[in-house]
Each structure stands twice: as C-alpha cells, then as structure tokens.
Design an enzyme around this catalytic site. Structure first.
Site, PDB file in Angstrom:
ATOM      1  N   LYS A 112     -25.644  34.667 -10.105  1.00 61.57           N
ATOM      2  CA  LYS A 112     -24.599  33.708 -10.477  1.00 61.57           C
ATOM      3  C   LYS A 112     -24.408  32.721  -9.330  1.00 61.57           C
ATOM      4  O   LYS A 112     -24.396  33.111  -8.157  1.00 61.57           O
ATOM      5  CB  LYS A 112     -23.280  34.418 -10.794  1.00 61.57           C
ATOM      6  CG  LYS A 112     -22.135  33.432 -11.092  1.00 61.57           C
ATOM      7  CD  LYS A 112     -20.960  34.087 -11.791  1.00 61.57           C
ATOM      8  CE  LYS A 112     -20.026  34.851 -10.916  1.00 61.57           C
ATOM      9  NZ  LYS A 112     -19.375  34.046  -9.851  1.00 61.57           N
ATOM     10  N   GLU A 114     -22.072  29.114  -8.184  1.00 62.87           N
ATOM     11  CA  GLU A 114     -20.881  28.322  -8.498  1.00 62.87           C
ATOM     12  C   GLU A 114     -21.207  26.830  -8.521  1.00 62.87           C
ATOM     13  O   GLU A 114     -21.970  26.339  -7.674  1.00 62.87           O
ATOM     14  CB  GLU A 114     -19.789  28.575  -7.450  1.00 62.87           C
ATOM     15  CG  GLU A 114     -19.243  29.993  -7.502  1.00 62.87           C
ATOM     16  CD  GLU A 114     -18.068  30.223  -6.554  1.00 62.87           C
ATOM     17  OE1 GLU A 114     -17.589  29.255  -5.916  1.00 62.87           O
ATOM     18  OE2 GLU A 114     -17.627  31.381  -6.452  1.00 62.87           O
ATOM     19  N   GLU A 181     -13.484  29.891 -14.902  1.00 63.45           N
ATOM     20  CA  GLU A 181     -12.411  30.534 -14.128  1.00 63.45           C
ATOM     21  C   GLU A 181     -11.177  29.652 -14.008  1.00 63.45           C
ATOM     22  O   GLU A 181     -11.272  28.481 -13.604  1.00 63.45           O
ATOM     23  CB  GLU A 181     -12.933  30.920 -12.722  1.00 63.45           C
ATOM     24  CG  GLU A 181     -11.844  31.615 -11.894  1.00 63.45           C
ATOM     25  CD  GLU A 181     -12.334  32.397 -10.686  1.00 63.45           C
ATOM     26  OE1 GLU A 181     -13.563  32.510 -10.502  1.00 63.45           O
ATOM     27  OE2 GLU A 181     -11.478  32.902  -9.942  1.00 63.45           O
TER      28      GLU A 181
END
Ligand code: KIV
Length: 257
Positions: A112, A114, A181
């Site tokens: 993952k 960002e 998020e």
C-alpha cells in the site's frame, strides 16, 4: 481458499463488504485470519505500537520484520504491507526496490502506498505493470501529517474534487482497491459509486465497499484512538488487571501453588 485481489472486485459487484484490519505480529495475524478477516494490513501505524509518535520514523526493515511474522500467521486473508515514508516517494526505482523487497522477503501479496498526485500515479503504473499489486490510499494520508495534520480531508468542494480525481487516477493506474481515510461520507459514496474497484473506508462512512480499522484501536489497546474507531473491548484494562493479579500472587507467595 486464500483471498485474491480479483476476489475483492467480485465481492464489490456482489455487494459483499470487505473486512480489513491491521496486524503487527504472528499471534494477532493468526487470530484475525481464524476469525475470517479478508484483508490483513501490516500498516505503518505499526510505528505507534513500537512507541513512535507518528508513522514517519518507521523503517522498511522494521516493516519487513513484522510483515514476515504476520505472513506466517495468515493462511487465507490477503496480506498487504504499507511502504513507509520516504521508501517510495523519491523515485520510481526506489519504489520498485522497496516494494520488491517486501514481496520477496515477506511473502505478502501486495503493498500500500499513500497519495494520488501525478508522480505517485506514474510510480503505481510502473509497479503494477511489473507485477506488483498495489492498494491505493487517499484522503487523510498520515505520512503527510506535517502538511495535513490529522483533520478530516475533502470538506471543501475543491479538496473533495481533488480526492475524487485522485481516486479515478489511481483506478486507471491499476490499483486493485483504494483506502479512503477520514473523508466525508458523501464523498466516499460518490467515489465508491464511480469506481469499478472496491473502496475500503476508515472514517469515511458506511457506504464504502469495505472497512479497515487499526486492530489495537478496536481492542482498546491504544493510548489514543481516532474518533472514528469503535472500541469493541478494553484490553488495556483486562491486561493491566491480569498483570496486577499475577504480581500480587507472586508477592504473597500464592503462585505457584
Ligand atoms: O497504517 C495503517 O494502519 C493504515 C490504516 C488505513 C488502517 O494505513
């Protein structure tokens, strides 16, 4: 049968929500897997478990060390590992090197990263074309804490449009799913409806295709937990009590008997 990245998209089509949680060691990973969690994330929130104030100081070595233990505990769930701060932002070849190490050394199935800005999208295209599955992450991106703080993102029209467009760009780049998020629920819904791939929300309302939380938060182990995390049990209290009972019994020579 082990969960695959393709299966997550099928589940989106079938309307079956994805259950994701973070793990940091063998025992926790095994418990999550046995309990039927679909996706186990070795998140860089591991930094907080290791006593750091933010996610920034954690190293690739530390992530790999913990991810190996997590992987040993998981038989069915998809294991995804966060690339830590400044192990993928510098250049495409840095990202390839870091992601390659994670997959080769830990046995995890995906990484993952960002951000959804143009340079990151280019990096993700390269990783995906090289055979490395990538989970995207937009909205509040804690590795940018010194720019964004920990406040909800996408509240203004301009910010919301930017996050929406980043999500579309990440899908085009080939990510298999995207973590959203701490963004408003209406924005998460818009993104979820627009994308073919699943969205996995954390503090982004209930319309996402799945939810992820930090396991130490739901277990009540964290000293502070974000407002959107539900605490399902209070392990700080339970563990504290067990340790105090043990200490009393040792001091009073009641254990062992
Ligand atoms: O590191 C982390 O815990 C995360 C969250 C999205 C769960 O990235």
């Amino acid at each position: 049968m082990p969960v695959t990245t393709q299966q997550l998209t099928q589940w989106k089509q079938q309307g079956r929500p994805i259950v994701a949680l973070t793990a940091w060691d063998y025992t926790i990973a095994q418990l999550l897997d046995i309990s039927g969690v679909d996706l186990v994330l070795v998140g860089d929130s591991l930094a907080v478990i290791l006593g750091y104030e933010t996610t920034l100081p954690i190293t690739l070595e530390e992530m790999i060390h913990h991810a190996k233990a997590v992987r040993r505990g998981v038989k069915n769930a998809l294991v995804v590992v966060d690339l830590p701060f400044l192990t993928y932002q510098e250049s495409m070849s840095q990202a390839m090197h870091s992601a390659g190490r994670v997959l080769k050394e830990t046995g995890a199935q995906a990484v993952k990263l960002e951000g959804g800005y143009p340079a990151m999208v280019e990096t993700i295209v390269h990783l995906v074309q090289s055979g490395i599955p990538v989970l995207g992450h937009v909205g509040l991106t804690p590795q940018s804490i010194h720019q964004l703080g920990l406040r909800q993102q996408g509240k203004t029209r301009e910010e919301g449009d930017r996050i929406f467009n980043e999500a579309i760009a990440l899908e085009k780049a080939g990510v298999f799913a995207i973590v959203l998020e701490h963004i408003p629920a209406h924005l998460a819904l818009q993104i979820t409806q627009k994308l073919r791939i699943p969205t996995i929300g954390i503090g982004a309302g209930y319309d996402c295709d799945g939810q992820v939380l930090v396991t130490s938060d739901i277990l009540g182990l964290s000293e502070k937990h974000p407002p959107f995390a539900k605490v399902y049990t209070n392990l700080r209290e339970t563990i504290g009590k067990a340790v105090q009972d043990y200490a009393v019994e040792v001091r009073e020579r009641q254990f062992p008997k």
